[in-house]
Design a protein around this motif. Structure first.
Motif, PDB file in Angstrom:
ATOM      1  N   GLN A   1       0.925  -1.188  -0.083  1.00 10.24           N
ATOM      2  CA  GLN A   1      -0.062   0.020  -0.098  1.00 10.24           C
ATOM      3  C   GLN A   1       0.741   1.279   0.144  1.00 10.24           C
ATOM      4  O   GLN A   1       0.546   2.275  -0.618  1.00 10.24           O
ATOM      5  N   LYS A   2       1.826   1.413   0.740  1.00  8.29           N
ATOM      6  CA  LYS A   2       2.882   2.394   0.704  1.00  8.29           C
ATOM      7  C   LYS A   2       3.816   2.615  -0.478  1.00  8.29           C
ATOM      8  O   LYS A   2       4.314   3.543  -0.724  1.00  8.29           O
ATOM      9  N   GLY A   3       3.760   1.570  -1.460  1.00  6.89           N
ATOM     10  CA  GLY A   3       4.473   1.683  -2.529  1.00  6.89           C
ATOM     11  C   GLY A   3       5.861   1.246  -2.346  1.00  6.89           C
ATOM     12  O   GLY A   3       6.674   1.519  -3.353  1.00  6.89           O
ATOM     13  N   ALA A   4       6.171   0.387  -1.478  1.00  2.00           N
ATOM     14  CA  ALA A   4       7.621   0.018  -1.346  1.00  2.00           C
ATOM     15  C   ALA A   4       7.891  -1.378  -1.855  1.00  2.00           C
ATOM     16  O   ALA A   4       9.057  -1.678  -2.272  1.00  2.00           O
ATOM     17  N   LEU A   5       6.602  -2.120  -1.984  1.00  4.78           N
ATOM     18  CA  LEU A   5       6.879  -3.442  -2.553  1.00  4.78           C
ATOM     19  C   LEU A   5       5.706  -3.670  -3.695  1.00  4.78           C
ATOM     20  O   LEU A   5       4.563  -3.050  -3.648  1.00  4.78           O
ATOM     21  N   ALA A   6       6.144  -4.451  -4.987  1.00  6.36           N
ATOM     22  CA  ALA A   6       5.142  -4.985  -5.460  1.00  6.36           C
ATOM     23  C   ALA A   6       4.821  -6.570  -5.328  1.00  6.36           C
ATOM     24  O   ALA A   6       5.653  -7.111  -4.775  1.00  6.36           O
ATOM     25  N   ALA A   7       3.646  -6.722  -5.491  1.00  3.33           N
ATOM     26  CA  ALA A   7       3.041  -8.222  -5.211  1.00  3.33           C
ATOM     27  C   ALA A   7       2.483  -8.767  -6.647  1.00  3.33           C
ATOM     28  O   ALA A   7       1.806  -8.395  -7.223  1.00  3.33           O
ATOM     29  N   GLU A   8       3.198  -9.657  -6.907  1.00 10.39           N
ATOM     30  CA  GLU A   8       3.047 -10.489  -8.343  1.00 10.39           C
ATOM     31  C   GLU A   8       2.302 -11.904  -7.863  1.00 10.39           C
ATOM     32  O   GLU A   8       2.696 -12.569  -7.314  1.00 10.39           O
ATOM     33  N   PRO A   9       0.871 -12.160  -8.216  1.00 13.95           N
ATOM     34  CA  PRO A   9       0.414 -13.368  -8.115  1.00 13.95           C
ATOM     35  C   PRO A   9       1.490 -14.425  -8.706  1.00 13.95           C
ATOM     36  O   PRO A   9       2.013 -14.285  -9.928  1.00 13.95           O
ATOM     37  N   ASP A  10       1.180 -15.659  -7.916  1.00 13.48           N
ATOM     38  CA  ASP A  10       1.889 -16.913  -8.344  1.00 13.48           C
ATOM     39  C   ASP A  10       1.078 -18.152  -7.981  1.00 13.48           C
ATOM     40  O   ASP A  10       1.234 -18.215  -6.927  1.00 13.48           O
ATOM     41  N   GLY A  11       0.175 -18.368  -8.730  1.00  7.34           N
ATOM     42  CA  GLY A  11      -0.844 -19.364  -8.139  1.00  7.34           C
ATOM     43  C   GLY A  11      -1.725 -18.566  -7.147  1.00  7.34           C
ATOM     44  O   GLY A  11      -2.397 -17.788  -7.301  1.00  7.34           O
ATOM     45  N   ARG A  12      -1.709 -19.642  -5.942  1.00  9.80           N
ATOM     46  CA  ARG A  12      -2.630 -18.851  -4.694  1.00  9.80           C
ATOM     47  C   ARG A  12      -2.033 -18.097  -3.961  1.00  9.80           C
ATOM     48  O   ARG A  12      -2.325 -17.653  -2.891  1.00  9.80           O
ATOM     49  N   ARG A  13      -0.886 -17.658  -4.281  1.00  9.53           N
ATOM     50  CA  ARG A  13       0.175 -16.922  -3.343  1.00  9.53           C
ATOM     51  C   ARG A  13       0.763 -15.739  -4.194  1.00  9.53           C
ATOM     52  O   ARG A  13       0.400 -15.556  -5.522  1.00  9.53           O
ATOM     53  N   PHE A  14       1.475 -14.752  -3.382  1.00 11.21           N
ATOM     54  CA  PHE A  14       2.242 -13.687  -3.960  1.00 11.21           C
ATOM     55  C   PHE A  14       3.656 -13.734  -3.901  1.00 11.21           C
ATOM     56  O   PHE A  14       4.069 -14.200  -2.845  1.00 11.21           O
TER      57      PHE A  14
END
Length: 129
Positions: free
Chosen positions: A58-71
């Motif tokens: 949310q703070k823009g420090a990390l990206a979350a990339e979907p990988d199946g049922r996890r990120f």
């Protein structure tokens, strides 16, 4: 990655910083991977790590990339950029924007060893033409 001129929206807490360190050391980790690195040392649960990861996204420090049922989580801001921004804020807030005042304070409070002073002196010589 962001640059020092593009700081993240909000400051990173100490707990969030521990998560960032784990990801800076090894990007593209799952929440469970991050927990393997930080949970035992800090007494945290996987749920705590997931909350911290969510906040950092949310703070823009990390990206979350979907990988199946996890990120998979990856830092958006480089460690060096974060340290530079935090260092500048510290100097601005506590020492009126003067880095020399910070070094003087550390020297006067005996927080600098002889090795530290030698290293600072060598760095200053490198910076001067």
């Amino acid at each position: 990655m962001t640059t020092p001129d593009e700081p993240i929206g909000e400051r990173i807490t100490d707990a969030e910083h521990a998560v960032m360190e784990a990801l800076w050391d090894r990007p593209r980790q799952t929440a469970a991977d991050v927990c393997d690195t930080v949970c035992a040392e800090r007494g945290w649960s996987l749920a705590t790590v997931k909350t911290l990861l969510s906040r950092l996204v949310q703070k823009g420090a990390l990206a979350a990339e979907p990988d199946g049922r996890r990120f998979l989580y990856t830092p958006i801001i480089a460690r060096e950029d974060y340290i530079g921004g935090e260092s500048r804020r510290l100097v601005d807030r506590l020492f009126g924007g003067r880095a020399a005042s910070l070094v003087a304070h550390l020297a006067e409070s005996e927080a600098l060893s002889e090795a530290d002073l030698d290293e600072i002196e060598a760095l200053l010589k490198e910076l001067r033409p």
